[in-house]
Motif scaffolding. Structure first.
Motif, PDB file in Angstrom:
ATOM      1  N   ASP A 127      -4.963  -0.149  -5.820  1.00  0.00           N
ATOM      2  CA  ASP A 127      -4.713   0.394  -4.484  1.00  0.00           C
ATOM      3  C   ASP A 127      -5.233  -0.269  -3.306  1.00  0.00           C
ATOM      4  N   GLU A 171       1.004   4.306  -2.937  1.00  0.00           N
ATOM      5  CA  GLU A 171       0.780   5.589  -2.682  1.00  0.00           C
ATOM      6  C   GLU A 171       2.124   6.326  -3.320  1.00  0.00           C
ATOM      7  N   ARG A 172       3.156   5.908  -2.855  1.00  0.00           N
ATOM      8  CA  ARG A 172       4.344   6.505  -3.241  1.00  0.00           C
ATOM      9  C   ARG A 172       4.529   6.756  -4.745  1.00  0.00           C
ATOM     10  N   ALA A 180       2.086   9.241  -6.139  1.00  0.00           N
ATOM     11  CA  ALA A 180       2.607  10.821  -5.956  1.00  0.00           C
ATOM     12  C   ALA A 180       3.522  11.054  -6.793  1.00  0.00           C
ATOM     13  N   VAL A 219       3.998   7.770   3.876  1.00  0.00           N
ATOM     14  CA  VAL A 219       3.217   8.231   3.063  1.00  0.00           C
ATOM     15  C   VAL A 219       2.498   9.603   2.829  1.00  0.00           C
ATOM     16  N   ALA A 257       0.790  -1.139   0.032  1.00  0.00           N
ATOM     17  CA  ALA A 257      -0.124  -0.032   0.063  1.00  0.00           C
ATOM     18  C   ALA A 257       0.852   1.413  -0.086  1.00  0.00           C
ATOM     19  N   ASN A 287      -6.069  -1.042   0.144  1.00  0.00           N
ATOM     20  CA  ASN A 287      -6.448  -0.382   1.485  1.00  0.00           C
ATOM     21  C   ASN A 287      -5.369  -0.821   2.471  1.00  0.00           C
TER      22      ASN A 287
END
Lengths: 503, 503
Positions: free
Chosen positions: A406, A370-371, A374, B14, A366, A408
């Motif tokens: 993605d 996210e990384r 971004a 994150v 996860a 959770n």
């Protein structure tokens, strides 16, 4: 466990009066200019100084390399021989934010691909192995799985199209630290970005895109390849039919990180490593040699060593030495020596680090997703400033890369469970995507690097994730004595189980 | 096995947009002169270069040591603090033919000796431990077995007179490579002779002679001390009452030799080692540090590491690095750093080699006895040429040193048996002399350096040799998770069993 031969040798010492030897050594030393400043004096020392043939060998190798680099240039010549090459000019975003704006994948194949391209098996390599798993028409040298691959073999080339790639980060033709950075025309060296096992897999799937292979019949790998094999399923669950992970793991554990850490440190401590910028000079062969010796301990030590080396000395007629002396030491010395110029030092650092970073737990996945998102955002805004054409040199995939959606953050973030209480929930969550993939997990009881509990962990995790098509095989010490490297050697058990699983 | 804390940290990454960091690193690098020649150019590289704080630290340590040695002289200052000292001027003949014409033994004691000197326990140390097993009036610093020794303790100072020595070959006050060779007034360095565990024990018994102790109540030791403890019984069976060998072995096996080999090699590869002649300069601190890191892996890795370190990174807010990054790496780095100037590099080489050479099998004993006899003959003839007075500085023993009588070469020289088929006959023959010594053998299932099968081997060998007073204790992973170092940590099980055995 000395063998009878070892004993005979010891008895032989006794027959020759050994105590006469030190005088001879002393004589040698007094004619050795190098020691004069330290050992020479008016009085004679109580005991003779020692000789260090292992250090002489390193110095002499440096001198040879120095001479050679003057005559032929210092270019590294790592190669796995003739390979196919796939060039991708679409940038590859790496898990830790680095970007390869373009990259090559060198690979080899065996067996014909069928009409609907449904019989491809992607074979993943161990850390330092090349794509040369089997001899080819263009490179007849036997490969590292020569006996495992072929018509009617464990990987049956009558049925399957086997593809083996050189990993990104390595030095056998795929882009790695010794490659030229297109941005400035110099070698990457330690300006190469940190990469992960998943990044290697992403690059492999670009190749599959290029080859028009939508779905693998199977993803197969051992050791680091066993990590990649699982990662392929996790990243591209729709594109992998079945999974074979041999002597691998779902996440690295402290002992293996520690042992790779010592290898990296010993290599980086070699002054010739020069923080990675050694390509115009002599490579850090001494550090590489020793790193390989440490690695070899983790690859091979097992009951076989007791039988093969025991406590036998290489030459029992000699005084014990601080340089290699016992047979096991000369074996390690030889293994290190053989490897020290065969593999790029920076590749070893990056690929070894990627192994440490490997963790298929849901939390790590996860965070990575996210990384990446971004970072992708940032890159997009940059690209708008300076747009450019970029594509892979074969074909582009029909659809954009679909990675795992993605995840959770895990509802249950308690991952501190010990192995005895079952696989941690974080890992179960991370492998849920493989709930319906037929999977073969094999391990070897004598393996100290990827110990058998790690393969049990994979199997238990998959089962707990709902997978009822997991086959788990653990080879006991009665069958496989070779430790981690059994996957290279045990055709009967490793190979046999593989063949039965693939069908 | 990430802990909840580790996960929280990952989530924190994150939250902060990590991808902004590389730019910062890049900026640092462009102002870093050292990298300019390699990385600077007109074009900007695709990715930032890495930083290497671990190498910076080594360089800065060298600079500090250089500065310090200019102001205070380069003398090494290894010490275990205030000790008693015994000086012996009677030459010590070593097993491989070397001679110490005179030597010191630094030692410490706890508890009173009784009237007939029958309550002495000789406590043997591990490789790098000093005689400071417990605090003393003269050195109040806690010792390495502080909690194990004391009034009513596992080694009960109300009952026993405990003696702990610094081994010959070490650097804590007993004669070793950093000592002055009386023959020429220079430090021995690598002109120090090869020595064995048995040589260390011989030197200890010279001390016992000096102290007037004819027979030990017990010989007790762990790790290398567990080797010495057995060797004391084998060399001087009449002078040892009972034997305790903890996490030791009767002979070294290939994995442990291999791991010590890599430590020696990494140390010898440090240019500052200078083939042992570094006493007038900066010691090979980087090699020592790394050797200790490798050693620490063999001492400590075990299930405890999974719980203590798992896969947690030291600072998850940072990019992964090739320098120490995971907690386990910073732990090893710290362990190496703490040790690198605390112990003499040459001592490490010699004492580590002595461990490799350890083999209580009958064949090795017989070969040694013959070699010693021949060497003694040679020395006698030399001595006739130049006679001199030599004696130990306390008292001389009443009778000449009586070592084990020459053993006949074993009738059964088949020593190639595997462990599963029972202890090799050669070892049974070698330990026959201990057939009536009450012996406690302890091992720890999570020990990878002296694995539990080695202590089982000792116990089985002694039993097969006719000893029916052997107590064998194996601590499972449910009790001791600390691997080899459990002997330092597990007061309850290691200490408790020791206490019960000594009575």
């Amino acid at each position: 466990m000395n063998s009878a031969k070892g004993i005979a040798a010891v008895v032989r010492i006794v027959a020759k009066p050994r105590y006469l030897q030190p005088a001879r050594i002393r004589q040698q030393l007094h004619t050795n200019g190098r020691r004069k400043s330290a050992a020479a004096g008016k009085a004679e020392a109580s005991n003779p100084a020692m000789v260090f043939p292992c250090l002489d060998a390193i110095e002499s190798k440096s001198a040879t390399l120095e001479a050679r680099s003057l005559s032929s240039g210092p270019e590294p010549s790592y190669t796995s021989g003739v390979t196919l090459k796939y060039r991708c000019e679409e940038p590859l975003l790496l898990d830790w934010g680095g970007v390869l704006s373009e990259f090559d994948i060198a690979y080899e194949t065996w067996g014909e691909i069928n009409a609907d391209k449904s019989n491809a098996i992607l074979l993943h390599t161990g850390l330092s192995a090349s794509s040369h798993a089997h001899s080819t028409v263009n490179n007849t040298k036997p490969g590292w799985w020569e006996k495992f691959i072929g018509p009617g073999g464990c990987l049956d080339t009558n049925k399957y199209h086997i593809i083996c790639t050189n990993v990104v980060g390595g030095c056998y033709g795929s882009t790695g630290p010794s490659s030229i950075d297109p941005a400035d025309g110099k070698r990457y060296a330690t300006r190469f970005p940190i990469l992960t096992i998943e990044d290697m897999v992403r690059a492999q799937f670009r190749l599959l895109d290029g080859l028009g292979i939508k779905k693998l019949y199977a993803s197969v790998g051992s050791s680091m390849g066993g990590m990649q094999s699982l990662a392929a399923g996790v990243l591209f669950p729709e594109r992998v039919g079945r999974i074979v992970s041999i002597s691998g793991c779902a996440r690295s554990h402290p002992y293996s990180i520690a042992m790779r850490h010592t290898q990296r440190q010993v290599l980086m401590m070699d002054p010739k490593w020069n923080r990675g910028f050694y390509y115009d000079s002599i490579p850090p062969h001494a550090g590489m040699k020793l790193a390989r010796e440490i690695a070899t301990v983790t690859y091979r030590s097992g009951p076989e060593w007791e039988q093969r080396f025991g406590r036998r000395r290489a030459d029992p007629s000699k005084q014990p030495a601080l340089c290699p002396d016992f047979l096991i030491e000369t074996y390690l010395d030889h293994a290190g020596e053989k490897f020290c110029l065969e593999y790029d030092a920076n590749s070893l650092l990056y690929v070894s680090k990627a192994m440490d970073l490997f963790d298929l737990g849901a939390a790590n996945q996860a965070a990575t997703v996210e990384r990446r998102a971004a970072r992708r955002q940032l890159l997009k805004s940059k690209a708008r400033e300076s747009p450019g054409e970029a594509s892979c040199s074969l074909t582009l995939p029909d659809s954009p890369y679909k990675e795992q959606p993605d995840a959770n953050p895990p509802a249950d973030s308690d991952t501190s469970m010990t192995q005895s209480s079952g696989p941690p929930q974080d890992l179960v969550n991370g492998l849920k995507v493989l709930a319906s993939h037929p999977t073969l997990v094999m391990g070897v009881a004598s393996d100290i690097l990827f110990p058998a509990w790690q393969q049990r962990e994979i199997a238990e995790t998959l089962r707990k994730a709902g997978n009822d098509t997991v086959t788990h095989v653990e080879l006991g010490e009665d069958v496989s004595l070779f430790g981690h490297d059994s996957f290279l050697l045990d055709l009967e058990h490793i190979g046999g189980n593989l063949r039965r699983f693939l069908g």
